[in-house]
Design a protein around this motif. Sequence first.
Motif, PDB file in Angstrom:
ATOM      1  N   THR A 163      27.138  13.693  10.841  1.00  0.00           N
ATOM      2  CA  THR A 163      26.909  12.262  11.046  1.00  0.00           C
ATOM      3  C   THR A 163      27.447  11.712  12.368  1.00  0.00           C
ATOM      4  N   TRP A 164      28.446  12.369  12.985  1.00  0.00           N
ATOM      5  CA  TRP A 164      29.036  11.804  14.210  1.00  0.00           C
ATOM      6  C   TRP A 164      28.091  11.942  15.401  1.00  0.00           C
ATOM      7  N   PHE A 165      27.332  13.026  15.449  1.00  0.00           N
ATOM      8  CA  PHE A 165      26.358  13.228  16.529  1.00  0.00           C
ATOM      9  C   PHE A 165      25.036  13.602  15.883  1.00  0.00           C
ATOM     10  N   THR A 166      24.002  12.797  16.150  1.00  0.00           N
ATOM     11  CA  THR A 166      22.731  12.929  15.443  1.00  0.00           C
ATOM     12  C   THR A 166      21.555  12.960  16.416  1.00  0.00           C
ATOM     13  N   GLN A 167      20.384  13.244  15.862  1.00  0.00           N
ATOM     14  CA  GLN A 167      19.157  13.192  16.657  1.00  0.00           C
ATOM     15  C   GLN A 167      18.958  11.809  17.257  1.00  0.00           C
ATOM     16  N   SER A 168      19.331  10.769  16.521  1.00  0.00           N
ATOM     17  CA  SER A 168      19.209   9.408  17.037  1.00  0.00           C
ATOM     18  C   SER A 168      20.068   9.216  18.284  1.00  0.00           C
ATOM     19  N   ASP A 169      21.271   9.805  18.293  1.00  0.00           N
ATOM     20  CA  ASP A 169      22.122   9.721  19.485  1.00  0.00           C
ATOM     21  C   ASP A 169      21.452  10.402  20.678  1.00  0.00           C
ATOM     22  N   VAL A 170      20.848  11.558  20.429  1.00  0.00           N
ATOM     23  CA  VAL A 170      20.158  12.262  21.504  1.00  0.00           C
ATOM     24  C   VAL A 170      19.042  11.399  22.068  1.00  0.00           C
ATOM     25  N   ASN A 171      18.275  10.775  21.194  1.00  0.00           N
ATOM     26  CA  ASN A 171      17.185   9.908  21.649  1.00  0.00           C
ATOM     27  C   ASN A 171      17.710   8.772  22.507  1.00  0.00           C
ATOM     28  N   THR A 172      18.846   8.190  22.094  1.00  0.00           N
ATOM     29  CA  THR A 172      19.433   7.074  22.844  1.00  0.00           C
ATOM     30  C   THR A 172      19.933   7.546  24.210  1.00  0.00           C
ATOM     31  N   LEU A 173      20.570   8.706  24.246  1.00  0.00           N
ATOM     32  CA  LEU A 173      21.078   9.232  25.515  1.00  0.00           C
ATOM     33  C   LEU A 173      19.931   9.559  26.466  1.00  0.00           C
ATOM     34  N   LYS A 174      18.871  10.131  25.936  1.00  0.00           N
ATOM     35  CA  LYS A 174      17.718  10.439  26.785  1.00  0.00           C
ATOM     36  C   LYS A 174      17.121   9.155  27.352  1.00  0.00           C
ATOM     37  N   ALA A 175      16.991   8.149  26.507  1.00  0.00           N
ATOM     38  CA  ALA A 175      16.429   6.872  26.972  1.00  0.00           C
ATOM     39  C   ALA A 175      17.314   6.214  28.021  1.00  0.00           C
ATOM     40  N   ALA A 176      18.614   6.506  27.963  1.00  0.00           N
ATOM     41  CA  ALA A 176      19.558   5.931  28.925  1.00  0.00           C
ATOM     42  C   ALA A 176      19.629   6.726  30.221  1.00  0.00           C
ATOM     43  N   GLY A 177      18.840   7.785  30.345  1.00  0.00           N
ATOM     44  CA  GLY A 177      18.809   8.552  31.586  1.00  0.00           C
ATOM     45  C   GLY A 177      19.897   9.603  31.706  1.00  0.00           C
ATOM     46  N   ILE A 178      20.616   9.873  30.626  1.00  0.00           N
ATOM     47  CA  ILE A 178      21.666  10.898  30.665  1.00  0.00           C
ATOM     48  C   ILE A 178      21.012  12.273  30.788  1.00  0.00           C
ATOM     49  N   ASN A 179      21.461  13.056  31.763  1.00  0.00           N
ATOM     50  CA  ASN A 179      20.858  14.380  31.950  1.00  0.00           C
ATOM     51  C   ASN A 179      21.794  15.535  31.608  1.00  0.00           C
ATOM     52  N   THR A 180      23.057  15.225  31.260  1.00  0.00           N
ATOM     53  CA  THR A 180      24.043  16.274  30.984  1.00  0.00           C
ATOM     54  C   THR A 180      24.986  15.803  29.893  1.00  0.00           C
ATOM     55  N   VAL A 181      25.380  16.704  29.010  1.00  0.00           N
ATOM     56  CA  VAL A 181      26.489  16.428  28.108  1.00  0.00           C
ATOM     57  C   VAL A 181      27.503  17.560  28.228  1.00  0.00           C
ATOM     58  N   ARG A 182      28.748  17.196  28.094  1.00  0.00           N
ATOM     59  CA  ARG A 182      29.852  18.164  28.028  1.00  0.00           C
ATOM     60  C   ARG A 182      30.318  18.174  26.576  1.00  0.00           C
ATOM     61  N   ILE A 183      30.312  19.361  25.965  1.00  0.00           N
ATOM     62  CA  ILE A 183      30.640  19.462  24.546  1.00  0.00           C
ATOM     63  C   ILE A 183      32.010  20.107  24.390  1.00  0.00           C
ATOM     64  N   PRO A 184      33.020  19.349  23.983  1.00  0.00           N
ATOM     65  CA  PRO A 184      34.346  19.932  23.719  1.00  0.00           C
ATOM     66  C   PRO A 184      34.294  20.838  22.486  1.00  0.00           C
ATOM     67  N   LEU A 185      34.813  22.041  22.639  1.00  0.00           N
ATOM     68  CA  LEU A 185      34.822  23.022  21.557  1.00  0.00           C
ATOM     69  C   LEU A 185      36.221  23.595  21.392  1.00  0.00           C
ATOM     70  N   GLY A 186      36.566  23.926  20.158  1.00  0.00           N
ATOM     71  CA  GLY A 186      37.789  24.655  19.899  1.00  0.00           C
ATOM     72  C   GLY A 186      37.507  26.142  19.804  1.00  0.00           C
ATOM     73  N   TYR A 187      38.530  26.941  20.039  1.00  0.00           N
ATOM     74  CA  TYR A 187      38.342  28.388  19.906  1.00  0.00           C
ATOM     75  C   TYR A 187      37.912  28.749  18.491  1.00  0.00           C
ATOM     76  N   TRP A 188      38.271  27.897  17.519  1.00  0.00           N
ATOM     77  CA  TRP A 188      37.994  28.186  16.110  1.00  0.00           C
ATOM     78  C   TRP A 188      36.528  28.085  15.742  1.00  0.00           C
ATOM     79  N   ILE A 189      35.675  27.643  16.664  1.00  0.00           N
ATOM     80  CA  ILE A 189      34.238  27.667  16.362  1.00  0.00           C
ATOM     81  C   ILE A 189      33.748  29.109  16.286  1.00  0.00           C
ATOM     82  N   VAL A 190      34.474  30.036  16.920  1.00  0.00           N
ATOM     83  CA  VAL A 190      34.267  31.475  16.712  1.00  0.00           C
ATOM     84  C   VAL A 190      35.284  31.876  15.648  1.00  0.00           C
ATOM     85  N   GLU A 191      34.855  31.869  14.413  1.00  0.00           N
ATOM     86  CA  GLU A 191      35.784  31.898  13.277  1.00  0.00           C
ATOM     87  C   GLU A 191      36.607  33.181  13.193  1.00  0.00           C
ATOM     88  N   ASP A 192      36.078  34.276  13.721  1.00  0.00           N
ATOM     89  CA  ASP A 192      36.829  35.533  13.687  1.00  0.00           C
ATOM     90  C   ASP A 192      38.095  35.482  14.533  1.00  0.00           C
TER      91      ASP A 192
END
Length: 519
Positions: free
Chosen positions: A86-115
């Motif tokens: 719910t925090w980041f959705t397709q609707s957010d992507v649509n809004t960002l595209k309409a606003a002319g955003i061409n890049t996103v930086r996605i903060p990730l934790g090492y734990w996204i690689v669960e091993d």
Amino acid sequence: MRHILTGLVLSTAFVARAWAGQPTHIYGVNLGSWLVLELWMLPQGWVDMGGQLCGSDCSTCISTESSFAKAYPDTVDTTFAQHWDTWFTQSDVNTLKAAGINTVRIPLGYWIVEDLVDRPYESYPRGGLNYLRRGLGWLKDAGIQVILDHHGLPGVQTAQQMFTGSCTTDVQFYTPYNYRRALVWTAVMTTLSHLDPDFGNVFAIEAANEPINDAAQTPNYGTFQENFVQTIRAVELTLGISVPSSNLSVSVSASVSNNFTAALNETSSATIFSAEVQAALSEAVPIIVRIGAAYGLQTIFEASPFKQSRTPLVANFMDVNWQYNNPSNPADAAIGPQAYDDHLYYSSAVCHDPTSYMISICNLPQIQADATLGNSPLWFGEWSLDTQFNATDAFLYQWADAQKLAYSKGAGWIYWNFKIEISNLTNGNARARQWSYLEGLELGFFTQDPTAFHNPNVCAPYTNSTSNGTSNGTSSSTSSSTSNSTSNSTSSSVSISIPTTGYQPLLYSMFSLLSLIFL
């Protein structure tokens, strides 16, 4: 120690080329608090999940993903799945595209690689990779490019920060064991970026978000930088991706030409790479196999021709001037495309009034200072409209324009954050007003076209050449780390710690001198 240049004003002289795959100019936002949750951006949502608000010391309550996972081991995964959904959705992507955003930086934790998580000693929510893949697919369809930012590193890279995933004073990232885990993460993310179709819009991977500013406290970090680059290039050379300005080459046996994981296992014995990189590649292979099985990528990873015509990824580092005390220069680690990141927040700067803010930002030396040390192209990967004073709407129009203008002299800018919760715990939109790009856009502080300005001459009254009739003034600025934090009070009885800027005392003293020149 941060280098200060005198007699420099904003110029296009140091605008660097964009690497292949990188937007010519970056106009971006961070997807903060999505896959690395920071409660100050959604305090009511955090409380509703079962978290706690503990004021200025985030180590004293359930304030991070790690402490939440330990407190709720049986429900943490389902609770976070709801948040990720719910925090980041397709609707957010649509809004960002309409606003002319061409890049996103996605903060990730090492734990996204669960091993990589040392259970049961370490605890984090599981399942985030599924939501990352879904979100990347949306972004790719929208034509928005992506930087994968290693935001929370194994062992914790900075003390007492929610963004590391575990709020603690026991900083252990700068050790051989945790450096290796970070390299394994890098090998996995590089593999996915080239072979998983959902990762097709990833053009850069950032090695480490906001390491400790004092290089004396980050032993062997320069060696890690070198190994980080080698790890990316080892995967790419295995894939047959040529790396510009490199004499490195890898050959794999014909018997494994249709099995990438087997080929990577061969590469892990290549002595052109350091022992640390070889070990990381070897450890990454079974993890990649397990991810392939979990996400239907076995054929791509293990039973298909894998030679690629893609361009190499951009290796991304915080710039050399992020640290002081004789830091290593990440430019020395470069093999192929490389870019640099700086974060600027003024909310704990030495300047305390609108005029001082404008003088500082309009005479920003970072781009030129970094370029002289080989740290180019440079983008500004975090910034906001936050101030130490009650900013009027009229000032925020100026402040947004001036920062965009300054940062656009480099490779571009990425705002922190794309959105902020609006609730009683954030005093309505009081926090979002200066921290949310989408709220700033709604309020008119940002132009609908990110390349445009309300006033393209906003800096004219404040630059050296026009303010005092000379171009020989000393330029400086405030810069940030989130190594310190202050508490911004809200309507809650518990103050919620908001990360603010950190700690470059030489810059602060130079700013004071600059202020005297202009007053």
